[in-house]
Design an enzyme around this catalytic site. Structure first.
Site, PDB file in Angstrom:
ATOM      1  N   ASP A 167       0.796  -1.225   0.000  1.00 43.48           N
ATOM      2  CA  ASP A 167       0.000   0.000   0.000  1.00 43.48           C
ATOM      3  C   ASP A 167       0.834   1.285   0.000  1.00 43.48           C
ATOM      4  OD1 ASP A 167       0.896   0.255   2.679  1.00 43.48           O
ATOM      5  OD2 ASP A 167      -0.890  -0.747   3.443  1.00 43.48           O
ATOM      6  N   ARG A 213       1.001   6.938   0.146  1.00 45.40           N
ATOM      7  CA  ARG A 213       0.260   5.932   0.913  1.00 45.40           C
ATOM      8  C   ARG A 213      -1.137   5.832   0.322  1.00 45.40           C
ATOM      9  NH1 ARG A 213      -2.272   2.558   3.402  1.00 45.40           N
ATOM     10  NH2 ARG A 213      -1.923   1.894   5.555  1.00 45.40           N
ATOM     11  N   GLU A 223       2.183  -6.006   6.964  1.00 50.43           N
ATOM     12  CA  GLU A 223       3.498  -5.366   7.018  1.00 50.43           C
ATOM     13  C   GLU A 223       4.624  -6.330   6.634  1.00 50.43           C
ATOM     14  OE1 GLU A 223       4.085  -2.158   7.596  1.00 50.43           O
ATOM     15  OE2 GLU A 223       1.916  -1.800   7.783  1.00 50.43           O
ATOM     16  N   ARG A 276       3.674  11.747   4.161  1.00 50.78           N
ATOM     17  CA  ARG A 276       3.391  10.954   2.966  1.00 50.78           C
ATOM     18  C   ARG A 276       2.194  11.523   2.208  1.00 50.78           C
ATOM     19  NH1 ARG A 276       2.902   5.058   5.680  1.00 50.78           N
ATOM     20  NH2 ARG A 276       1.326   6.275   6.816  1.00 50.78           N
TER      21      ARG A 276
END
Length: 247
Positions: free
Chosen positions: A38, A49, A57, A101
């Site tokens: 992602d 993001r 993760e 981000r």
């Protein structure tokens, strides 16, 4: 005071939101690196993001310790984009997170919604952060279909039972139960699942639920997602967006 019906409710057919509505792109960039399922890095060094999803993760120090399906989620992106490709970005209300981000819906040069592909494959879970909810309806429906088919991250999914919650289950969870009480006050709404889990929606957030035609009835069976916490030994959860009530 108890209320049996709070808002009008619309039952949407499963197929209605199978594809997300089309919008014009805000900007186009060149991708430099695929970080994980992602997140990507642009040629200018900025991180993007994806809005609306969360993928498992990756542990880059020890790949074998990555969360289940994390490497598969990254591999899915690598099937559709590679360094040097152009990406089309669509922004929502908030364009940047607290880490700096870029927040965006990310599309391939041919117009494929990459977050939607992750959800369809069962390699991501849908969530709404802040006010970025432009595509939440179609994202939620796509996640539902993957969940019902027990794809990838949903292969062993089983929600917690509201009547049997314990303090060891604190954190972000999925809880199911039947509505056994509903109350309204100046502070908002509080409803109870299985006479045990107290779920609150603040007055400032109730407007969002009403605008999205979300209704809560006494005796309805609900599946909720959110942060579970305990106060004075009793389990509680706060809803801030309709997406937390799963179809």
């Amino acid at each position: 005071m108890k209320y049996f019906i709070i808002f009008f409710f619309i039952l949407f057919p499963v197929s209605l939101f199978a594809s997300c509505p089309r919008y014009g792109w805000d900007e186009t960039f060149v991708v430099k690196k695929i970080n994980d399922g992602d997140t990507v890095t642009l040629e200018n060094g900025r991180l993007v993001r994806f809005i609306g999803i969360d993928t498992p993760e990756i542990n880059y120090r020890n790949l074998s310790k990555s969360e289940p399906y994390a490497l598969e989620a990254k591999a899915l992106l690598e099937r559709y984009i590679r360094p040097g490709d152009k990406l089309k970005l669509l922004y929502d209300k908030t364009k940047q997170d607290k880490y700096g981000r870029i927040l965006a819906y990310v599309y391939t040069k041919t117009g494929r919604n990459l977050a939607l592909l992750q959800l369809k494959s069962g390699l991501a879970k849908h969530w709404v952060i802040g006010k970025n909810d432009l595509l939440w309806r179609c994202f939620q429906d796509t996640e539902r279909q993957a969940r019902l088919r027990k794809k990838a991250v949903w292969s062993d999914f089983d929600s917690l039972n509201a009547s049997r919650l314990t303090k060891s289950e604190k954190g972000y969870v999925y809880v199911s139960g039947r509505v056994t009480n509903i109350e309204l006050s100046k502070k908002g709404m509080i409803f109870v699942l299985d006479k045990k889990l107290s779920v609150s929606i603040r007055t400032t957030k109730l407007k969002v639920f009403k605008e999205n035609n979300i209704d809560i009835h006494l005796y309805d069976k609900l599946l909720l997602s959110g942060k579970l916490f305990f106060s004075k030994g009793k389990p509680k959860m706060t809803l801030y967006h309709p997406a937390q009530i799963l179809p």
